[in-house]
Scaffold this active site. Structure first.
Site, short mmCIF file in Angstrom:
data_model
loop_
_atom_site.label_atom_id
_atom_site.label_comp_id
_atom_site.label_asym_id
_atom_site.label_seq_id
_atom_site.Cartn_x
_atom_site.Cartn_y
_atom_site.Cartn_z
N ARG A 28 1.07 -1.34 0.01
CA ARG A 28 -0.05 -0.02 0.03
C ARG A 28 0.91 1.35 -0.05
O ARG A 28 0.48 2.19 -0.82
CB ARG A 28 -0.92 0.06 1.23
CG ARG A 28 -2.22 -0.99 0.84
CD ARG A 28 -2.54 -1.28 2.41
NE ARG A 28 -4.05 -2.28 2.33
CZ ARG A 28 -3.93 -3.27 1.87
NH1 ARG A 28 -2.88 -4.01 1.83
NH2 ARG A 28 -5.34 -4.04 1.90
N GLY A 76 -0.25 -11.27 -6.35
CA GLY A 76 -1.84 -11.06 -6.55
C GLY A 76 -2.07 -9.45 -6.11
O GLY A 76 -2.95 -8.63 -6.67
N SER A 152 -10.53 -7.41 -0.31
CA SER A 152 -10.43 -6.22 0.13
C SER A 152 -9.30 -5.51 -0.70
O SER A 152 -9.41 -4.34 -0.75
CB SER A 152 -10.15 -6.13 1.41
OG SER A 152 -8.93 -6.63 1.55
N ASP A 299 -5.92 -15.11 5.91
CA ASP A 299 -4.57 -15.56 5.66
C ASP A 299 -4.21 -16.35 6.68
O ASP A 299 -3.02 -17.31 6.54
CB ASP A 299 -3.77 -14.48 5.24
CG ASP A 299 -3.83 -13.98 3.92
OD1 ASP A 299 -4.55 -14.69 3.05
OD2 ASP A 299 -3.14 -12.87 3.50
N ARG A 330 -6.93 -22.70 -1.93
CA ARG A 330 -6.37 -23.21 -0.54
C ARG A 330 -7.27 -24.14 0.32
O ARG A 330 -6.76 -24.74 1.08
CB ARG A 330 -6.13 -21.86 0.25
CG ARG A 330 -4.96 -21.05 -0.16
CD ARG A 330 -4.87 -19.86 0.61
NE ARG A 330 -3.22 -19.08 -0.04
CZ ARG A 330 -2.94 -17.98 0.59
NH1 ARG A 330 -3.81 -17.14 0.97
NH2 ARG A 330 -1.77 -17.33 0.14
#
Length: 419
Positions: A28, A76, A152, A299, A330
């Protein structure tokens, strides 16, 4: 590289491990730094994802008359964030692509939202998937709506470029929101550099900002990476103690809920004054099953599932729908690999259910599916049985020094032929 982790107890009962900055925060801030070049960053992540993000941003020639192509491989976060970034680079035209798996990961929701704001993004191959052709331009609109239960990263990608939109951004989220901590992380980072934001009644507003003051931002270490150490302590003997740096008690990262969750497995967390945490095994809990809603921290689901299996505890994990579009599916990967070890496990589109049982088999080879978290989540089981990790180098995506750090605390491992 395949690794054989030998069955062993941790030799060093008291250890210290330094973990680099959060991948989520770093990526970010790298994007914000590209938009506002007078920002300085410290303790950034050394992960592959952050490295590819940084190198891509540094290699962009602005402006240029030629079409540039950028391959972000398996990253990603970089795919989502750079899609938004390139959309506002006026006068530039790029092709953004990635690995074969990346070209199977959907991005249409983000592309549609950007195009509604005035972007010019099209698909090179399959509708809704990378690679993308992006013609940078000034985005004229300021209002857009998105489903609230999506990754998100789509939402954060829009929020991060919002200060550079002429009228800022008003983003309406429709339905129940997924991963609120990651959205809040983005908003807090924007606020920290002086951008005005608000988040009320499913409407997020970000004000435009031409420039920000020169400042240095220190990235907190990655809680997702810390999760494997929580698992190691949980699977260890009482008295095992590991100190990790650098962490804050009022963390922006949703995965910091680890400190609370792992109390169920006898792990206590102490926040020290020097921005370290000490995690220690204080008791053996006699739980038969645990139940967690992980929509704010998906995660860490793999780590928790493997921890429970190693302890002989059942678990029901919910809120995991985003895991199906990660580096691999996953949920299915966990089902296949845990079953190899003797687990009884079922998965749905958004949940995982593990029965309490004992590890049955030694030296099973765990497939990693090009997914860093599969490799690291299963590694702590070496405290219970010998285990093999296929394509162990995949950890470089988020935690390149993981295997070296395991050696520091006493894990023994041998390289195996990849053939």
């Amino acid at each position: 590289m395949n690794l054989h982790l030998l069955k062993s107890k941790i030799v060093n009962l008291k250890s210290e491990i330094s973990i680099t900055g959060s991948k989520s925060e770093t990526n970010r801030l790298l994007l914000l730094q590209a938009i506002f070049p007078n920002l300085q960053l410290e303790n950034t992540s050394n992960s592959d994802d952050s490295d590819i993000m940084q190198k891509t941003l540094q290699s962009i020639q602005l402006p240029t008359s030629s079409i540039e192509q950028f391959d972000i491989h398996h990253a990603g976060t970089a795919m989502r964030f750079l899609t938004a970034y390139f959309a506002i680079q006026e006068g530039n035209e790029v092709i953004l692509t990635g690995s074969s798996r990346m070209q199977e990961r959907p991005i249409q929701i983000l592309v549609d939202a950007l195009n509604q704001l005035g972007a010019d993004i099209s698909y090179q191959n399959n509708e809704g998937f990378p690679p993308l052709k992006i013609k940078g331009k000034k985005l004229s609109q300021s209002k857009v709506s998105l489903p609230a239960n999506i990754s998100s990263q789509y939402i954060s990608a829009l929020l991060l470029i919002a200060p550079k939109l002429e009228n800022g951004l008003e983003l309406t989220l429709e339905g129940e929101i997924t991963s609120i901590p990651y959205i809040n992380m983005t908003l807090v980072l924007l606020q920290s550099i002086g951008v005005d934001t608000s988040f009320e009644n499913n409407i997020i507003k970000v004000a435009p900002k031409r420039e920000v003051t020169t400042q240095t931002l220190v990235v907190e270490s990655d809680w997702s990476s810390a999760s494997y150490w929580f698992s190691i302590v949980a699977l260890s003997e009482i008295g095992t103690e590991i100190t990790l740096s650098s962490y804050k008690e009022n963390s922006l990262q949703g995965d910091s809920v680890l400190a609370e969750i792992y109390k169920d497995f006898g792990v206590e967390t102490v926040f020290n004054e020097n921005n370290t945490i000490t995690i220690s095994k204080t008791k053996n809990n006699k739980l038969s099953i645990v139940n967690y809603q992980l929509n704010n921290c998906p995660d860490i689901a793999q780590t928790i599932a493997v921890t429970c299996f190693g302890l002989g505890i059942g678990c029901d994990l919910f809120g995991l729908h985003t895991l199906k579009i990660k580096e691999t599916d996953r949920l299915e990967a966990l089902k296949v690999e845990l079953t190899k070890l003797g687990a009884e496990i079922t998965v749905t589109n958004d949940s995982l259910h593990l029965k309490a049982s004992q590890l049955l088999y030694e030296n099973i080879c765990i497939a990693t599916y090009q997914d860093h978290r599969m490799a690291m989540a299963f590694a702590p089981l070496a405290l219970k049985v010998g285990i093999q990790i296929e394509n162990a180098e995949v950890v470089s995506k988020s935690y390149p020094s993981f295997w070296e750090d395991l050696k520091k605390v006493g894990f023994e491992m041998q390289p195996l032929s990849s053939n």
